[in-house]
Design a protein around this motif. Structure first.
Motif: not given
Lengths: 114, 114
Positions: A36, A38, A44, A88, A90, A110, B43-44, B89, B104-105
């Motif tokens: 992903x 961001x 995302x 960013x 991921x 990053x 990260x989430x 999220x 994802x939102x």
């Protein structure tokens, strides 16, 4: 237990230079793997995902590519970085063939392209 | 087109109060809805998953509701603490090129002040 490693944590690269980000997962077999991006103030964005070795699905046409040379290794690459590649990045994994598709993320990279 | 909408404005609440975050979606028929927490530069992290046939799910101080008629999920944190400050999220399964992945939102930022 399962762990996901992503490196480097921070990267500053000049425009036009190549890129290689690596992600590895431990403690599970045949995971689904994801990259992903961001961007600042944005959500995302799914870039690539893979359900097996050599199987890559690209979501967005762009300057990036992904490869999965081993079961638990996922690499994000670029031959020539653009300013717009900053963000960013991921990596994430999920269990194979699992309907719930809960994703487990790495710590992120990053990337600043200058 | 498919959309996941979360309040882009940050939510500021006082410690001890209940925080309520909203996730609305369009053009999805999800079997599951997930909530993640993301701290700055990280990260989430998966928090909760709720199925389409579940109205409510709880985990410690967290509660999620899922209304498939309204196409909405609410995420509650009771007795909020400053350590709960983060971006939250929501995510839904979506069909991509060759399988399912998560959309994802953009997330809602929560700030809990002492």
């Amino acid at each position: 237990s399962q762990t996901i490693h992503q490196w480097p944590a921070t990267l500053v690269q000049p425009v036009g230079s190549p890129l290689s980000l690596e992600c590895t997962v431990e403690g599970t077999s045949n995971p689904n793997l994801y990259w992903y991006r961001q961007a600042a103030g944005r959500g995302l964005q799914l870039l690539f995902y893979s359900v097996g070795i050599g199987q890559i699905s690209s979501e967005v046409p762009q300057n990036l590519s992904a490869s999965r040379p081993q079961d638990r290794q996922f690499i994000l690459s670029s031959k020539k970085l653009l300013l717009s590649d900053s963000g960013f990045y991921l990596c994430a994994w999920s269990r194979p063939r699992a309907g719930k598709n809960i994703q487990y993320f790495g710590a992120g990279t990053r990337l600043s392209v200058l | 087109s498919q959309k996941i909408e979360q309040n882009s404005e940050a939510l500021n609440i006082q410690e001890g109060k209940t925080a309520t975050l909203t996730c609305n979606y369009t053009n999805y028929s999800p079997a599951y809805l997930q909530w993640y927490r993301q701290d700055p530069g990280r990260g989430p992290v998966f928090l909760l998953l709720i199925r389409e046939n579940e109205k409510e799910k709880r985990k410690e101080r967290l509660k999620v509701t899922f209304d498939t008629t309204l196409k909405q999920s609410l995420f509650h944190i009771t007795a909020s603490q400053p350590a709960d400050s983060a971006t939250y999220l929501c995510a839904l399964d979506a069909i991509h090129n060759s399988g399912y992945a998560l959309n994802f939102g953009k997330g809602t930022s929560l700030l809990v002040t002492p």
